[in-house]
Structures are given as structure tokens and as C-alpha cells.
Design a protein around this motif. Structure first.
Motif: not given
Length: 336
Positions: A123, A119-120, A326, A329-330
């Protein structure tokens, strides 16, 4: 490419990785002790102490860090690794572990970590950041690991039933109350050997990205190895009791002979997977072995509805942890 990262952020991320490792042991303690506790062979406190001990002893058995290498270099492209990707991956994995622990759902800490990495990384850089070969191998063992556990567990049950066919139930129970101590120890050894290496792989890739280690190194620093084995052992020592009942009694009723066969079948699967460098789920493995033992006696001995609910948790693990990773990460870009 070396990333610019302060020593404080690096220390925070290593601490977060060790927290995940602790939670891995805490969450997955049920896998190692549920059968030996539910059969009444050991008291819970004694069982977790034994499991924690053999989690750490695994450091002397599994010298080749093949699983760590798969996680650290064979899951996502090492060039996309930075502090934000590692932060997102760990937050996604930790969130899923807490969620499933709270609801008593036996899920995979390993696949939560893999989902977090995916996911990271996506992203940040899209699907091109994924290493297909390593991921497909891991995803394939979502199915293969429980199948192997099922096969080995049922075979062990059939062999034992054939050997002790003329023995009285009381004699069989007496023998396997002793033998289950050995099988539980072997399973805990396999658990420590496979699962601790996943966190070793995470910290190793972070150190390489930050320039504190080299990609050419055959092994990560010794302090990383010792820290990760210690963290997972302490996590196991504090045990995730919410999951023990599901694993030990809700899937099928176990006696010491069944507990021995399930643990032995699961241990064989973990030893083989670790030797091949495949990060597998100890949850999937022991669940498959328990179902195999129950079905070897009779199909109706397995509560298939409970087993089905567990499988649904397995299916959602990677996508759920990837989504949270994700988002993390943002968020990481705005706070780190």
C-alpha cells in the motif's frame, strides 16, 4: 533512514505488537493442547498451564533468533518501515486472528502477520517493497510444514505400531498417557520458540526504523525478547477454546498413542523450521501431523471434509490480512 516518531506512538505500536503476541498464544493454544486434552490425558486448565510454561521456557532453548531476523529483515524492505506500515500490519493480523477465533477456524497467526506486512508495505511503496527470497521461503512452507507434519506424524505412528504390536491396548494406553506429557511439552516448546520470535522481529524492525536500535546489532534489546515470550505465554494460558474441538476431535479421533505421535511429529517440524529461520504456522504443522496419524491407521479415519475447510482458511489468510492491513495503513495516515 531514521523515521520521526513520537515516544507515545512508539509505545502504542509496541503495545499493539504485544497484544498481537498475546492473541497469537490465545489463538494457537489449541494447537499445543488439543491433542492432550481430547485424549483425556490432561484437564484443559492443566494443559494450558503446562503449554504456557514451555512457551516461556523456549527463551532458554532457542538462543539464535533466526525467525525474528527473517521477519524483521527478510520479508519487506526495511527502508519502507514506518509507524503506518507497522500499524497496518498489526491491525491486519489482529483482525484475521479475531475473525478465525470467533468462528473456530484453525488458521495461522504467523501468515496473518506476514500478510499484514505485505499488505501495508505494498500500500505504501508497491510490490518493489517486498523481499522475494524471504517471502517465497515463507509461502513455500505453507505447503511444506503440514507435509512434514504429516510425514513425521505418520512415520511415528507406524514405528510405534510396530514396536507395540504384541502389547495389549490397555498397556499401550497406559504408556502413552505418560509419554504424551513429554510430547505436548516438546510441541509447546517449539510453538513458543517459533511464534514469539515473529513479534520480536516486528518490534525489532520498528526500533531500528525509529533509531532506537541498529541494523548492525546481532540481537534486539533483551526487554523485547522477554516481553514477547511473556506475552505469548499469557495468551496461551487463557487459551482459545473454540478451536480445541476442531483440532482435537473433528479431524480424526485420537487416542493417547495418536496424540503422542502427532505432537512429536509436529515438534520435530517446528524445531527444524526454527533452526532454519523459517516462520512457519504451528496450526498447519499440527494439522498435518494429526491427519498423518489418522491416515496411518486408515484413510477413512480422517474427516477429509473438515480438513479441506481448514485448508481453505489457510489459502485466504495472507490475502485477507493483507487487504485489511492496506486499509488500516490508509486509516493510520489520518489518525496518527
Amino acid at each position: 533512514m531514521t523515521i520521526q516518531i513520537s515516544i507515545y506512538v512508539l509505545g502504542l505500536l509496541i503495545a499493539l505488537a504485544l497484544l498481537f503476541d498475546f492473541m497469537n498464544g490465545f489463538h494457537d493454544a489449541a494447537n499445543a493442547i488439543a491433542t492432550v486434552v481430547s485424549t483425556g490425558v490432561l484437564k484443559p486448565q492443566t494443559a494450558v498451564a503446562m503449554a504456557a510454561t514451555f512457551n516461556f521456557v523456549a527463551i532458554f532453548v532457542f538462543h539464535q533468533l533466526t525467525v525474528a531476523a527473517t521477519v524483521g529483515k527478510g520479508t519487506i524492505d526495511p527502508t519502507v518501515i514506518d509507524q503506518y506500515v507497522i500499524f497496518g500490519a498489526l491491525m491486519g493480523a489482529i483482525f484475521w486472528n479475531l475473525f478465525t477465533w470467533y468462528y473456530g477456524i484453525p488458521s495461522s497467526s504467523s501468515h496473518a502477520l506476514i500478510g499484514g506486512l505485505v499488505g501495508a508495505a505494498v500500500a505504501k511503496s508497491g510490490t518493489g517493497a517486498l523481499v522475494a527470497a524471504g517471502l517465497w521461503k515463507t509461502v513455500a512452507f505453507i505447503v511444506i510444514a503440514p507435509v512434514l507434519g504429516f510425514v513425521f506424524g505418520s512415520i511415528m505412528m507406524l514405528i510405534v505400531s510396530w514396536i507395540f504390536v504384541r502389547s495389549t491396548p490397555r498397556k499401550v494406553d497406559k504408556w502413552f498417557r505418560r509419554l504424551q506429557l513429554a510430547s505436548a511439552a516438546a510441541y509447546s516448546l517449539g510453538h513458543g520458540g517459533n511464534d514469539a520470535q515473529k513479534t520480536i522481529g516486528i518490534i525489532w524492525m520498528l526500533l531500528i526504523a525509529a533509531g532506537y536500535s541498529s541494523a548492525a546489532d546481532a540481537m534486539p534489546p533483551l526487554w523485547v525478547i522477554i516481553s514477547c515470550y511473556t506475552a505469548i505465554s499469557f495468551g496461551t494460558l487463557f487459551g482459545g477454546w473454540r478451536i480445541v474441538k476442531t483440532m482435537g476431535q473433528k479431524i480424526t479421533k485420537l487416542k493417547p498413542v495418536g496424540g503422542f505421535c502427532a505432537e512429536t511429529g509436529g515438534a520435530i517440524t517446528l524445531f527444524v523450521s526454527t533452526a532454519l529461520g523459517i516462520p512457519v504456522s504451528t496450526t498447519h504443522t499440527i494439522t498435518g501431523a494429526i491427519v498423518g496419524v489418522g491416515s496411518a491407521q486408515k484413510m477413512s479415519a480422517v474427516r477429509w471434509g473438515v480438513a479441506g475447510n481448514i485448508v481453505w482458511a489457510w489459502i485466504f489468510t495472507i490475502p485477507a490480512s493483507a487487504f485489511v492491513a492496506a486499509v488500516a495503513w490508509w486509516i493510520g495516515h489520518h489518525i496518527m
